[in-house]
Each structure stands twice: as structure tokens, then as C-alpha cells.
Design a protein around this motif. Structure first.
Motif, short mmCIF file in Angstrom:
data_model
loop_
_atom_site.label_atom_id
_atom_site.label_comp_id
_atom_site.label_asym_id
_atom_site.label_seq_id
_atom_site.Cartn_x
_atom_site.Cartn_y
_atom_site.Cartn_z
N ARG A 245 0.83 -1.21 0.00
CA ARG A 245 0.00 0.00 0.00
C ARG A 245 0.86 1.25 0.00
O ARG A 245 0.63 2.20 -0.76
N ASP A 246 1.88 1.25 0.83
CA ASP A 246 2.78 2.40 0.90
C ASP A 246 3.45 2.64 -0.44
O ASP A 246 3.48 3.78 -0.95
N MET A 247 3.98 1.59 -1.05
CA MET A 247 4.72 1.73 -2.31
C MET A 247 3.84 2.19 -3.46
O MET A 247 4.27 3.00 -4.29
N LEU A 248 2.63 1.67 -3.54
CA LEU A 248 1.80 1.92 -4.72
C LEU A 248 0.86 3.11 -4.59
O LEU A 248 0.19 3.47 -5.57
N ASP B 160 9.28 12.30 -8.51
CA ASP B 160 8.85 13.19 -9.60
C ASP B 160 7.34 13.41 -9.60
O ASP B 160 6.78 13.95 -10.55
N GLY B 161 6.66 12.97 -8.53
CA GLY B 161 5.23 13.20 -8.40
C GLY B 161 4.35 12.10 -8.96
O GLY B 161 3.14 12.08 -8.69
N ARG B 162 4.94 11.18 -9.72
CA ARG B 162 4.16 10.08 -10.26
C ARG B 162 4.18 8.89 -9.31
O ARG B 162 5.04 8.79 -8.44
N LEU B 163 3.21 7.98 -9.50
CA LEU B 163 3.22 6.73 -8.76
C LEU B 163 4.17 5.75 -9.45
O LEU B 163 4.51 5.91 -10.63
N TRP B 164 4.56 4.70 -8.73
CA TRP B 164 5.45 3.71 -9.34
C TRP B 164 4.80 3.03 -10.53
O TRP B 164 5.50 2.66 -11.49
N THR B 165 3.50 2.82 -10.50
CA THR B 165 2.84 2.21 -11.65
C THR B 165 2.92 3.08 -12.89
O THR B 165 2.73 2.59 -14.01
N ARG C 86 5.71 4.89 -13.49
CA ARG C 86 7.14 5.03 -13.82
C ARG C 86 7.80 3.72 -14.23
O ARG C 86 8.70 3.72 -15.08
N LEU C 87 7.38 2.60 -13.61
CA LEU C 87 8.04 1.33 -13.85
C LEU C 87 7.02 0.25 -14.20
O LEU C 87 6.04 0.06 -13.47
N GLY C 88 7.27 -0.45 -15.28
CA GLY C 88 6.39 -1.55 -15.65
C GLY C 88 6.39 -2.64 -14.59
O GLY C 88 7.42 -2.95 -14.00
N GLY C 89 5.23 -3.22 -14.35
CA GLY C 89 5.11 -4.34 -13.42
C GLY C 89 5.11 -3.98 -11.96
O GLY C 89 5.16 -4.87 -11.10
N ALA C 90 5.04 -2.69 -11.62
CA ALA C 90 5.04 -2.31 -10.21
C ALA C 90 3.85 -2.89 -9.47
O ALA C 90 3.96 -3.28 -8.30
N ASP C 91 2.71 -2.98 -10.14
CA ASP C 91 1.53 -3.55 -9.50
C ASP C 91 1.61 -5.07 -9.39
O ASP C 91 0.93 -5.67 -8.57
N VAL C 92 2.43 -5.67 -10.21
CA VAL C 92 2.50 -7.13 -10.26
C VAL C 92 3.42 -7.70 -9.19
O VAL C 92 3.06 -8.62 -8.46
N TRP C 93 4.63 -7.12 -9.07
CA TRP C 93 5.65 -7.77 -8.25
C TRP C 93 6.06 -7.00 -7.00
O TRP C 93 6.90 -7.48 -6.23
N THR C 94 5.48 -5.83 -6.75
CA THR C 94 5.82 -5.14 -5.50
C THR C 94 5.51 -5.99 -4.27
O THR C 94 6.32 -6.03 -3.33
N PRO C 95 4.37 -6.72 -4.20
CA PRO C 95 4.16 -7.57 -3.01
C PRO C 95 5.25 -8.62 -2.82
O PRO C 95 5.65 -8.92 -1.70
N HIS C 96 5.76 -9.19 -3.91
CA HIS C 96 6.81 -10.19 -3.81
C HIS C 96 8.12 -9.55 -3.34
O HIS C 96 8.86 -10.13 -2.54
N HIS C 97 8.40 -8.34 -3.86
CA HIS C 97 9.59 -7.63 -3.40
C HIS C 97 9.47 -7.28 -1.92
O HIS C 97 10.45 -7.36 -1.17
N ALA C 98 8.25 -6.90 -1.51
CA ALA C 98 8.03 -6.56 -0.11
C ALA C 98 8.33 -7.75 0.79
O ALA C 98 8.99 -7.61 1.83
N PHE C 99 7.88 -8.93 0.40
CA PHE C 99 8.13 -10.12 1.22
C PHE C 99 9.62 -10.38 1.34
O PHE C 99 10.15 -10.65 2.43
#
Length: 335
Positions: free
Chosen positions: A294-297, A303-308, A310-323
Motif C-alpha cells: 500500500r505504501d509503495m503503490l 517526480d510526483g508520479r506513482l510507481w505504476t 514510472r516502472l512496468g510491473g510495479a503492481d505485479v511484483w511489489t508484493p513479492h519484493h516486499a516479502f
């Protein structure tokens, strides 16, 4: 949600404006739109895209894997041999030179990057860091011929006016993964660490040591380069790509530290009880991963934008990175 699954959005009605929602996905989507800056050149009709990134230095991509080779007056130096490019590498080289492949450099031992190294001449000089050589000796895989030259920390290869500096700088992905630097033309190759325009591969690129992986971003930026070949995806990288990914992983680390300080296992126990320890721990990790995701996304980036955005796949793999980050911080507890 499991520790390896995206979180389920929930409203935060703890006062003030509701927290912005992030769109959660399963393997079927819906997925956030891939930013235009994440997209590169698609493969051509021959199945690959070939580009001269500097005089005599060629980048080749099949859409998911990439590598490079250098044409000199005394032969061709090629780095790696991804199986995804098995049928393409030799024709691509022959399309720009009649020089033979004389030197092969292994970035590391992983099969998906050097599993087609048997396509090169048997008498080519093959160079690898000693950890890679040891691993390949154990595998005895004919598709990954053993290196003929090994080194511990540094090796310089000079062929036909091209000078490559090979350096091992620690367990940043797996033991043996090296920096490959053409200093005269400012081209750097480092595989499985930076993912231009995208978040890292799942679980922080399956790094052997998460903290060393984080340190690698600063190490990359000590090099003077303007082209970076990274081993994956649809375009080569830039310094800006490294800086962006460094911001992402640093924010991930901060968010994970915050979750570890605020998620209370006692509160989880009110839902799971304490008899089934694995249920209790699973609930704890679920809550922590959910908090980090939740914090990341939902937090605007530098630069004021969300990670989704700026970077492809932020919604897909951020939970896995978080773990992975939570585990590395919780178990190893670095300063």
C-alpha cells in the motif's frame, strides 16, 4: 492474501481523506498500463533486434533476453549466450562481420544467460570469475563449456583495440556475477541487477543476498557509462534507469522497516490464535506485505508520479519484493 500474492485493497477510514486505492491483480489482471518509457524496440522479422550502441559494440535483444558483442580487427568478443537467442546469435554476428568469435565472457553461471554457450567455437577463449567456474565444474553441462581463464577480483581483456574491465564486486545477485565495462566507449554490462523501465524480476531478482543487491545500485553508479546492457527486457539502460530503480528499492526498504516496526503480531494473534504457529506467522507476513505494498503503490515518488506510472510491473511484483525485503530485514537485521 498469501505472502506471495498481491494484497487486497481496503479502505483506511482512520481520519482525513481515505487512502488512495491501488489496483490489485491476480495472474489474469487487470494490470496497470505499461509506461511508454518501459517499452523498447520489438524483435524484427528475424526474431531479434540488433543495434550498434557504439562503434563496434552491438546490442541484441529477443524481447525478454538481451546481450552484447564487440567486433574488433582481431575477432569478436561476445558476452553470454541466452538460450532464448540460441538460433539468433551467430547469424546476428555474421550479419555485421566475417570475424570469428575468439573470446566469450560469462557474466555468471545461470543457465538462462549462458545455456547456449556451446554455439561458439570450441577453441574460443572463455573467461569467468572463479565462483562461476566452480559452479560450472559441478554442473558438467556441455551447453556451458568450462572457462579457460578464471579470475578472483579483476581481469582486463584487450583485443583489437577494445579494452574490457571485468570485476567481481561481491554477491550482488549470485556468487560470480561480474561487472563488464568497456571504458573507452562508456558501455557497462551487468546482468540480473537492473531492469530498465521495469521493477526488478520477482523477489528482488531472486538475489542471493538482498543487502548486497541493494548495494549494487550504488556500485553501478560509480562507473562512467551512458549505455548499460542488463540481460533482460526490451531496451538497454541508462544512468537514469539505475537511479530510478535505486529510488524504488530504497523506498521499499524504508517502507519495509516501517511495517516491521508497526505491524503487531499480538494483533494478528487475535484473528489466528497462537496454537498454529504457521497460521500466526502467515497472518503477520500478510499484514506486513499489505502495508508495504500500500505504501509503495499509493505514495507519490520523487517526480510526483506513482510507481505504476514510472516502472512496468510495479503492481505485479511489489508484493513479492516486499516479502523478500521484509524477510531480509527481519532475519538479518542490518544496521
Amino acid at each position: 492474501m498469501t505472502a506471495d500474492s498481491p494484497a487486497t485493497p481496503r479502505d483506511d477510514n482512520s481520519g482525513g481523506e481515505p487512502a488512495p486505492k491501488y489496483q490489485c491483480i491476480r495472474c489474469t489482471g487487470p494490470f496497470a498500463a505499461v509506461p511508454e518509457t518501459s517499452l523498447g524496440r520489438p524483435p524484427g522479422p528475424q526474431g531479434y533486434h540488433l543495434e550498434a550502441v557504439k562503434p563496434g559494440i552491438f546490442w541484441i535483444s529477443a524481447g525478454g533476453y538481451d546481450t552484447m558483442f564487440i567486433v574488433t580487427e582481431q575477432g569478436v568478443i561476445v558476452i553470454d549466450a541466452p538460450p532464448a537467442l540460441r538460433s539468433m546469435l551467430v547469424p546476428a554476428i555474421q550479419s555485421v562481420t566475417s570475424q570469428p568469435v575468439t573470446h566469450v565472457i560469462y557474466s555468471h553461471s545461470h543457465f538462462d544467460h549462458i545455456g547456449a554457450a556451446d554455439i561458439y567455437p570450441a577453441d574460443a577463449v572463455r573467461i569467468a570469475q572463479e565462483n562461476t567456474a566452480t559452479t560450472l565444474q559441478q554442473y558438467q553441462d556441455h551447453r556451458r563449456p568450462l572457462p579457460t581463464i578464471t579470475f578472483v577480483e579483476e581481469h582486463t581483456l584487450e583485443v583489437g583495440g577494445s579494452r574490457l574491465e571485468l570485476r567481481y564486486r561481491g554477491n550482488i545477485h549470485q556468487p560470480g556475477n561480474i561487472f563488464i565495462y568497456e571504458s573507452r566507449q562508456k558501455v557497462l554490462m551487468l546482468v540480473d541487477v537492473i531492469f530498465p523501465g521495469w521493477v526488478p524480476f520477482r523477489n528482488l531478482a531472486v538475489a542471493n543476498d538482498v543487502h548486497e543487491y541493494l548495494r549494487a545500485h550504488d556500485l553501478v553508479l560509480t562507473y562512467d557509462f551512458d549505455v548499460m546492457v542488463c540481460g533482460h527486457l526490451t531496451r538497454h539502460g541508462t544512468r537514469a534507469d539505475v537511479e530510478t530503480q535505486r529510488e524504488y528499492v530504497q523506498q521499499l526498504r524504508t517502507a519495509s522497516r516501517k511495517a516491521l516496526a508497526t505491524v503487531r503480531i499480538e494483533e494478528v494473534a487475535t484473528r489466528t490464535g497462537t496454537e498454529n504457529i504457521w497460521a500466526l506467522m502467515n497472518g503477520y507476513f500478510e499484514d506486513a506485505v499489505d502495508a508495504v505494498t500500500r505504501d509503495m503503490l499509493t505514495t507519490p515518488t520523487s517526480d510526483g508520479r506513482l510507481w505504476t506510472e514510472r516502472l512496468g510491473g510495479a503492481d505485479v511484483w511489489t508484493p513479492h519484493h516486499a516479502f523478500s525485503m521484509i524477510q531480509a530485514l527481519r532475519v538479518e537485521n542490518p544496521d
